[in-house]
Design a protein around this motif. Sequence first.
Motif, PDB file in Angstrom:
ATOM      1  N   VAL A  58      34.881  65.501  34.913  1.00  0.00           N
ATOM      2  CA  VAL A  58      34.956  66.755  34.336  1.00  0.00           C
ATOM      3  C   VAL A  58      33.481  67.236  33.846  1.00  0.00           C
ATOM      4  O   VAL A  58      32.970  68.497  34.294  1.00  0.00           O
ATOM      5  N   LEU A  59      32.858  66.484  33.200  1.00  0.00           N
ATOM      6  CA  LEU A  59      31.505  66.730  32.947  1.00  0.00           C
ATOM      7  C   LEU A  59      30.568  67.058  33.900  1.00  0.00           C
ATOM      8  O   LEU A  59      29.789  67.992  33.782  1.00  0.00           O
ATOM      9  N   LEU A  96      40.305  54.998  33.297  1.00  0.00           N
ATOM     10  CA  LEU A  96      40.625  56.097  33.962  1.00  0.00           C
ATOM     11  C   LEU A  96      40.303  57.070  32.985  1.00  0.00           C
ATOM     12  O   LEU A  96      39.695  58.228  33.688  1.00  0.00           O
ATOM     13  N   ALA A  97      40.581  57.156  31.857  1.00  0.00           N
ATOM     14  CA  ALA A  97      40.135  58.499  31.049  1.00  0.00           C
ATOM     15  C   ALA A  97      38.739  58.797  31.347  1.00  0.00           C
ATOM     16  O   ALA A  97      38.063  59.763  31.181  1.00  0.00           O
ATOM     17  N   VAL A  98      37.946  57.557  30.900  1.00  0.00           N
ATOM     18  CA  VAL A  98      36.356  57.694  31.052  1.00  0.00           C
ATOM     19  C   VAL A  98      35.897  58.274  32.378  1.00  0.00           C
ATOM     20  O   VAL A  98      34.887  59.255  32.593  1.00  0.00           O
ATOM     21  N   PHE A 122      39.843  61.650  40.873  1.00  0.00           N
ATOM     22  CA  PHE A 122      40.766  60.674  40.691  1.00  0.00           C
ATOM     23  C   PHE A 122      41.343  60.014  42.262  1.00  0.00           C
ATOM     24  O   PHE A 122      41.546  58.683  41.898  1.00  0.00           O
ATOM     25  N   ASP A 123      41.411  60.680  43.000  1.00  0.00           N
ATOM     26  CA  ASP A 123      42.088  60.021  44.277  1.00  0.00           C
ATOM     27  C   ASP A 123      41.112  59.144  44.727  1.00  0.00           C
ATOM     28  O   ASP A 123      41.664  58.109  45.380  1.00  0.00           O
ATOM     29  N   LEU A 128      43.179  50.121  32.154  1.00  0.00           N
ATOM     30  CA  LEU A 128      43.264  50.769  33.202  1.00  0.00           C
ATOM     31  C   LEU A 128      43.317  52.146  32.938  1.00  0.00           C
ATOM     32  O   LEU A 128      42.782  53.078  33.199  1.00  0.00           O
ATOM     33  N   MET A 129      44.015  52.541  31.317  1.00  0.00           N
ATOM     34  CA  MET A 129      44.063  53.738  30.835  1.00  0.00           C
ATOM     35  C   MET A 129      42.693  54.294  30.595  1.00  0.00           C
ATOM     36  O   MET A 129      42.285  55.415  30.684  1.00  0.00           O
ATOM     37  N   ILE A 130      42.002  53.483  29.724  1.00  0.00           N
ATOM     38  CA  ILE A 130      40.806  53.844  29.090  1.00  0.00           C
ATOM     39  C   ILE A 130      39.731  53.927  30.376  1.00  0.00           C
ATOM     40  O   ILE A 130      38.976  55.049  30.101  1.00  0.00           O
ATOM     41  N   GLU A 144      37.869  59.858  34.684  1.00  0.00           N
ATOM     42  CA  GLU A 144      38.123  61.434  34.519  1.00  0.00           C
ATOM     43  C   GLU A 144      37.114  62.343  33.682  1.00  0.00           C
ATOM     44  O   GLU A 144      36.644  63.450  34.501  1.00  0.00           O
ATOM     45  N   LEU A 145      36.903  61.753  32.748  1.00  0.00           N
ATOM     46  CA  LEU A 145      36.092  62.710  31.947  1.00  0.00           C
ATOM     47  C   LEU A 145      34.704  62.869  32.319  1.00  0.00           C
ATOM     48  O   LEU A 145      34.100  63.992  32.251  1.00  0.00           O
ATOM     49  N   ALA A 146      33.997  61.620  33.082  1.00  0.00           N
ATOM     50  CA  ALA A 146      32.822  61.979  33.585  1.00  0.00           C
ATOM     51  C   ALA A 146      32.711  62.921  34.879  1.00  0.00           C
ATOM     52  O   ALA A 146      31.767  63.493  35.011  1.00  0.00           O
ATOM     53  N   ALA A 188      41.854  55.855  42.981  1.00  0.00           N
ATOM     54  CA  ALA A 188      43.067  55.206  43.329  1.00  0.00           C
ATOM     55  C   ALA A 188      42.738  54.443  44.806  1.00  0.00           C
ATOM     56  O   ALA A 188      43.280  53.625  45.156  1.00  0.00           O
ATOM     57  N   LEU A 244      39.958  51.735  36.771  1.00  0.00           N
ATOM     58  CA  LEU A 244      40.094  52.879  37.588  1.00  0.00           C
ATOM     59  C   LEU A 244      39.137  53.725  37.172  1.00  0.00           C
ATOM     60  O   LEU A 244      39.120  55.120  37.812  1.00  0.00           O
TER      61      LEU A 244
END
Lengths: 335, 290, 245
Positions: free
Chosen positions: A128-129, A120-122, A244-245, A116-118, A124-126, A248, A61
């Motif tokens: 935000v950055l 997605l976190a990467v 994020f959308d 999927l979790m990792i 999303e953080l990118a 998805a 993701l």
Amino acid sequence: MRDRAVRALRVAVAVAVLVGLVAAPWTVDDYTVALLARTLALGLVAVSVALLTGVAGLPTLGQTAPYAAGAYAGAVVGGQLSDVGPVHLLVAAGAGAALAVVALPLVLPARGVVLLMITLAVGELAVVLAGRWTSVTGGTDGLAGIAATRPLWGLPVLATDRARYLYTLVAVAALTGLVLLVLRGRVGLLLRAGRDDEARLRASGHRVAAHVAGVHVAAGAIAGAAGSLLVTAQQYVSPADFGFDTSALLLLGVVVGGTASVGGALVGAVLVVAARDWLFGALPGQAPLVLGLAFVVVAHLLPTARRTRRAGRGGSATPRPSEVRRPPAVTGVRA
Amino acid sequence: MPVDPYVVPAVDGVAYGLLVFVAASGLVLCFGVAGILNLAHGTLFAIGGYTAAALLDGGWASLALALAVGVLAATAAGALVAVLLTRVAAAGHLTQALVTFGVALAGGSLLVAAFGPDDPPVRVPAALDGSVAVAGHRYAAYRLVFILVAAVLAGLLHLVVRRTRAGMLVRAAVDDAEMVATLGVSPAVVRFGVLAAAGALAGAAGVLGAPIIGPGPGTADAVLLLSLVVVVLGGLGSMTGTLLAALAVGQIQTLGVALVPSAAPFLLFAAMAVVLAVRARGLATARRAT
Amino acid sequence: MTPLLTAEAVTVRYGSLTALDGVDLRLPLGQRHALIGPNGAGKTTLLDVVAGATRPAAGRIRLGGYDVTGLGPAARARRGLGRIHQRPAVWGSLTARENVLVAALPRRAGRWQPAARRRAAGRTADALLDRVGLGDLAATPAGQFAHGQRRQLEIAVALAGRPRLLLLDEPAAGLSAAEVGWLAEFLRGLPRAVAVLLVEHRLDLVYALCDTVTVLRDGRTLATGSPAEIRASGPVREAYAEGVT
């Protein structure tokens, strides 16, 4: 039976979409052409998602991260080097690949839902950055007024929506074709074998970790190149392009396209993104609600690839016999 | 370097971290027990937050009412996710991701339709709506009380997982899902229970944490991201690890920003990279056996 | 002469359970060696340790005189180890031919392979499929195969890696009488350059195929000898009989 009907439908739709994409600049208005160019860039990101998720069995993701890295690198670095499109593409692909390399220690040991979790976190953080690193990215306002691109050395700049669209179409077609070509050979064979049974592949002497790293970096480069195409197409970039959308939506497009099919992912993503754009124009208030319901319905209707890689820590692919205790599961709660 | 100006953000960070922990603990349960990545988890938190904004009027009774309604609503939403997942349970992670994201999108849209597109204000109980002086610093009273309440919640959670039959089943399911199935507990029931419990936790966090991470259209995404980061940092399935990671993230988001404002955007990313790189090396040595 | 495989004092623990307790094993080149013993004796665990799938708590594994204890399954496979799993492991979405091809392909990533070598891999695959009797099903996805066919395919896959040592974990399990007959015939026909380490409950197969037998019980070696010696040994018979259910 249903699978065969779905496959026939997919082929028919794919042909119609591809014909429509080629004919679009001469049949629809400029605004729609510009939207379609952006959609094509997303389609290329979907190709990278399908490569990882469908072909290699590594669900993700987080492809928005290299996509964003490529977009900003193409706009900022590429823009200073040259105004020629292929240079931007190379810089962007390099940035996407570099981001994938940085993320490798995180994603390499992970499989399945952990991956999927990792990712997605990467991803999303990118984003935000990108929103906070105002000095380079322009923050949430984005980078506007990006200079027009030349398709090749010596050619005039892409001045119209139609020209930008055609450039994007050619680049997406070329890169997708390249991916398909590479997958036809040994690389595709090894990736699919790893998706089916990673431990068996290791037991055959293949360096599975190298395959996994390679496909992550390659997918990063493809998504990065797509980022450059986005910048060329809309001459503007902001963190909203990588939300994020978007991840998805790409996943939905890939599933609609048949998961393991790279070409299908391109068509699926184009369809899904186009449907989203149309929906937001037609029902501005209820669009997210309808879209959300569409996700649930599609997930229930479509057969999806059930095969994703198992965490290949245990070397033996067979269920252990009773004489051996299973190693603790990879997922789990420890108090 | 004088420590003084940083005491208040540090305490804020503890409150923030505990809030993120309570929110993330539901995600740990879903993921650890049922192997589900619930992308609607942030939306469940937002349900609690909006409930708090709508019901709180400054009195204690309204807080109790908001807590009850918020937890109930979020539990029901979690149960709805479980029901929607039942038919596609065998289809794998991708389908689960699509379904839960669909719920997040639709749920977010319904919340905006019901409560409007702006961030609504949240009124804390009048008795806590002020600051108290402790050791020469003034703290928001609500945050101090929240720290106590959240710590109690975390302790209760630990006891439930460690000491009760449900907690035992949860731990057993983690070790060996097939074995639990042979005990006569169907995976569908486990999934339902876990998602509903995760909903309750997210709802409680949403109501109680509304004065700290307020409800709004961006809340669901932000909470999901924070929870994800914390769960990943905490070792993917360890409650203790998640708690430590949440406290660390709380400090990064408050104390870190106060200390080095310019580096703030990178701190979360850097923390994740460092921790995961260290852990990846541990994994790499474990993997050499394979 | 250096033996092909030596296991020295291999110990494996799962929590408080000791699955293997200081087991030694020695296979000269080309030997046909069987591991027998009751359920829970540690036979599969020993195969896992040899293959690199399980890391021993203590002990060493040498392959061709080289210490491979720290190497993973892939590196050991490149040093000449092939394996047949208790439940046949094949790549379900690949055709039978692709399955064998994957194992026959050169196993170093990122190295340019001349077309001639790739064609050679293809010829190897076709020949192996014919040898195990799957030549007509080369284009069928392995996921559609029945258990016996998967076993045949897995053997072809294992041989495609040109092993010096073949680890066989209950290859006859789940096969029909006719298929067991085929399997015995095929294994007997393997060239002597391929050594075999066989875990099998069917003693007729063990005595027919192997020249050395090791009996394991509770993670320890009870006896090692020729089939005749093992058959004659009273305690061994007893130990084995009580474990067979």
